[in-house]
Design a protein around this motif. Structure first.
Motif, PDB file in Angstrom:
ATOM      1  N   SER A  85      13.744  20.468 -15.727  1.00 22.40           N
ATOM      2  CA  SER A  85      12.981  20.827 -16.926  1.00 22.40           C
ATOM      3  C   SER A  85      13.514  22.113 -17.538  1.00 22.40           C
ATOM      4  O   SER A  85      13.327  22.379 -18.725  1.00 22.40           O
ATOM      5  N   VAL A  86      14.183  22.912 -16.728  1.00 20.83           N
ATOM      6  CA  VAL A  86      14.804  24.145 -17.203  1.00 20.83           C
ATOM      7  C   VAL A  86      16.188  23.850 -17.759  1.00 20.83           C
ATOM      8  O   VAL A  86      16.570  24.331 -18.828  1.00 20.83           O
ATOM      9  N   ASN A  87      16.931  23.032 -17.016  1.00 20.04           N
ATOM     10  CA  ASN A  87      18.292  22.695 -17.414  1.00 20.04           C
ATOM     11  C   ASN A  87      18.598  21.283 -16.907  1.00 20.04           C
ATOM     12  O   ASN A  87      18.710  21.075 -15.698  1.00 20.04           O
ATOM     13  N   PRO A  88      18.750  20.305 -17.811  1.00 16.21           N
ATOM     14  CA  PRO A  88      19.007  18.919 -17.397  1.00 16.21           C
ATOM     15  C   PRO A  88      20.287  18.768 -16.580  1.00 16.21           C
ATOM     16  O   PRO A  88      20.437  17.795 -15.836  1.00 16.21           O
ATOM     17  N   ASP A  89      21.203  19.720 -16.712  1.00 21.26           N
ATOM     18  CA  ASP A  89      22.470  19.662 -15.985  1.00 21.26           C
ATOM     19  C   ASP A  89      22.455  20.504 -14.710  1.00 21.26           C
ATOM     20  O   ASP A  89      23.506  20.735 -14.104  1.00 21.26           O
ATOM     21  N   PHE A  90      21.289  20.943 -14.317  1.00 16.62           N
ATOM     22  CA  PHE A  90      21.178  21.787 -13.126  1.00 16.62           C
ATOM     23  C   PHE A  90      21.695  21.040 -11.910  1.00 16.62           C
ATOM     24  O   PHE A  90      21.353  19.880 -11.685  1.00 16.62           O
ATOM     25  N   ASP A  91      22.534  21.679 -11.111  1.00 19.38           N
ATOM     26  CA  ASP A  91      23.078  21.048  -9.916  1.00 19.38           C
ATOM     27  C   ASP A  91      22.151  21.314  -8.739  1.00 19.38           C
ATOM     28  O   ASP A  91      21.861  22.464  -8.414  1.00 19.38           O
ATOM     29  N   VAL A 174      14.413  31.711 -22.340  1.00 23.28           N
ATOM     30  CA  VAL A 174      15.859  31.599 -22.380  1.00 23.28           C
ATOM     31  C   VAL A 174      16.369  31.094 -21.047  1.00 23.28           C
ATOM     32  O   VAL A 174      16.115  31.719 -20.018  1.00 23.28           O
ATOM     33  N   GLU A 175      17.053  29.970 -21.043  1.00 26.58           N
ATOM     34  CA  GLU A 175      17.621  29.448 -19.814  1.00 26.58           C
ATOM     35  C   GLU A 175      18.726  30.382 -19.343  1.00 26.58           C
ATOM     36  O   GLU A 175      19.597  30.758 -20.101  1.00 26.58           O
ATOM     37  N   ASN A 176      18.645  30.736 -18.068  1.00 35.18           N
ATOM     38  CA  ASN A 176      19.624  31.704 -17.557  1.00 35.18           C
ATOM     39  C   ASN A 176      19.874  31.442 -16.075  1.00 35.18           C
ATOM     40  O   ASN A 176      19.270  32.048 -15.232  1.00 35.18           O
ATOM     41  N   CYS A 177      20.729  30.497 -15.815  1.00 44.68           N
ATOM     42  CA  CYS A 177      21.044  30.182 -14.427  1.00 44.68           C
ATOM     43  C   CYS A 177      22.102  31.150 -13.962  1.00 44.68           C
ATOM     44  O   CYS A 177      23.288  30.824 -13.928  1.00 44.68           O
ATOM     45  N   ALA A 178      21.697  32.355 -13.624  1.00 47.66           N
ATOM     46  CA  ALA A 178      22.647  33.430 -13.351  1.00 47.66           C
ATOM     47  C   ALA A 178      22.789  33.687 -11.860  1.00 47.66           C
ATOM     48  O   ALA A 178      22.504  34.760 -11.369  1.00 47.66           O
ATOM     49  N   PHE A 179      23.232  32.686 -11.146  1.00 45.81           N
ATOM     50  CA  PHE A 179      23.409  32.863  -9.724  1.00 45.81           C
ATOM     51  C   PHE A 179      24.807  33.417  -9.438  1.00 45.81           C
ATOM     52  O   PHE A 179      25.440  33.100  -8.465  1.00 45.81           O
ATOM     53  N   ARG A 180      25.321  34.254 -10.334  1.00 45.57           N
ATOM     54  CA  ARG A 180      26.713  34.684 -10.284  1.00 45.57           C
ATOM     55  C   ARG A 180      27.026  35.566  -9.092  1.00 45.57           C
ATOM     56  O   ARG A 180      28.165  35.645  -8.664  1.00 45.57           O
ATOM     57  N   ASP A 181      25.997  36.217  -8.538  1.00 45.79           N
ATOM     58  CA  ASP A 181      26.239  37.117  -7.421  1.00 45.79           C
ATOM     59  C   ASP A 181      26.027  36.436  -6.071  1.00 45.79           C
ATOM     60  O   ASP A 181      26.111  37.067  -5.030  1.00 45.79           O
ATOM     61  N   TYR A 182      25.746  35.143  -6.120  1.00 43.45           N
ATOM     62  CA  TYR A 182      25.458  34.441  -4.879  1.00 43.45           C
ATOM     63  C   TYR A 182      26.736  34.324  -4.050  1.00 43.45           C
ATOM     64  O   TYR A 182      27.800  34.010  -4.544  1.00 43.45           O
ATOM     65  N   ASP A 183      26.614  34.619  -2.778  1.00 43.87           N
ATOM     66  CA  ASP A 183      27.774  34.593  -1.909  1.00 43.87           C
ATOM     67  C   ASP A 183      27.397  33.890  -0.613  1.00 43.87           C
ATOM     68  O   ASP A 183      26.359  34.173  -0.022  1.00 43.87           O
ATOM     69  N   SER A 184      28.203  32.961  -0.183  1.00 43.58           N
ATOM     70  CA  SER A 184      27.915  32.245   1.049  1.00 43.58           C
ATOM     71  C   SER A 184      29.223  31.946   1.757  1.00 43.58           C
ATOM     72  O   SER A 184      30.297  32.335   1.322  1.00 43.58           O
ATOM     73  N   ASP A 185      29.120  31.203   2.844  1.00 43.41           N
ATOM     74  CA  ASP A 185      30.306  30.798   3.581  1.00 43.41           C
ATOM     75  C   ASP A 185      30.914  29.525   3.000  1.00 43.41           C
ATOM     76  O   ASP A 185      31.924  29.031   3.505  1.00 43.41           O
ATOM     77  N   GLU A 191      31.835  28.734  -5.909  1.00 42.90           N
ATOM     78  CA  GLU A 191      32.513  28.438  -7.172  1.00 42.90           C
ATOM     79  C   GLU A 191      31.546  27.806  -8.160  1.00 42.90           C
ATOM     80  O   GLU A 191      31.549  28.112  -9.350  1.00 42.90           O
ATOM     81  N   LEU A 192      30.687  26.914  -7.642  1.00 41.03           N
ATOM     82  CA  LEU A 192      29.685  26.291  -8.496  1.00 41.03           C
ATOM     83  C   LEU A 192      28.742  27.332  -9.076  1.00 41.03           C
ATOM     84  O   LEU A 192      28.475  27.360 -10.275  1.00 41.03           O
TER      85      LEU A 192
END
Length: 200
Positions: A85-91, A174-185, A191-192
């Protein structure tokens, strides 16, 4: 003297929480209602938002757990919001995500919360994680409702990250999928998440 000061402090704490809003359920909301609630809720209240999709198994498990916790932690406000509902292309790889708000600000963003929980997580695991992020009873916690530093490193604070930004009051979402700082193994996941950019 110490006992007198302690008693006075506790009486003041009880006075401050005597008119505390109570809730007791998880409320399903859309993007605009979510924005309004975060903007308008009593600034003392912690808001827990579950970003989910029903087809994700972990989201369904977490929904059941949060339904139970909402009844116990009536001092906090629990919401759930469908990611599409926030972003139809949300992964859905980023789900389930839990966001914690207070005073109109995003204070904790737990992207893929399952990365911070045991593989077979339950009520106690989620309770412990939320409490480490400040979802605590205002009476037992005194006047400090939301801790300025979480006891767990998994709770990262950054009011510039999140799934929403508010422009004005109740004027736009405002849609803002800003997971840019997410870091994992997981390099593919990182990259996504780097593909999500905030709307300026």
């Amino acid at each position: 003297d110490f006992l007198k000061k302690y008693r006075a402090k506790r009486l003041q704490e009880l006075h401050n929480t005597s008119n505390w809003p109570t809730f007791g359920e998880v409320r399903e909301v859309g993007p605009f209602e979510y924005a309004e609630i975060v903007d308008e809720t009593d600034c003392r209240v912690v808001i827990v938002v579950h970003l989910y999709e029903s087809q994700v198994r972990e989201c369904s498990i977490l929904n059941n757990i949060l339904n139970s916790l909402a009844q116990k932690k009536r001092f906090a406000r629990f919401l759930r919001l469908k990611a599409f509902s926030v972003n139809p292309d949300f992964d859905v790889i980023a789900l389930p995500t839990v966001m914690i708000h207070k005073g109109g600000q995003l204070v904790h963003n737990l992207t893929r919360i399952v990365d911070h929980l045991p593989k077979r997580f339950g009520v106690n695991d989620v309770t412990e994680l939320l409490e480490s992020c400040g979802v605590v009873d205002p009476v037992s916690a005194g006047s400090t409702i939301l801790r300025t530093s979480a006891s767990k490193a998994t709770c990262t604070s950054d009011e510039n990250r999140g799934i929403s930004q508010f422009v004005g009051r109740k004027e736009s979402f405002v849609e803002n999928c800003a997971f840019r700082d997410y870091d994992s193994d997981d390099a593919e996941l990182d990259e996504l998440c780097a593909d999500f950019h905030p709307v300026n």
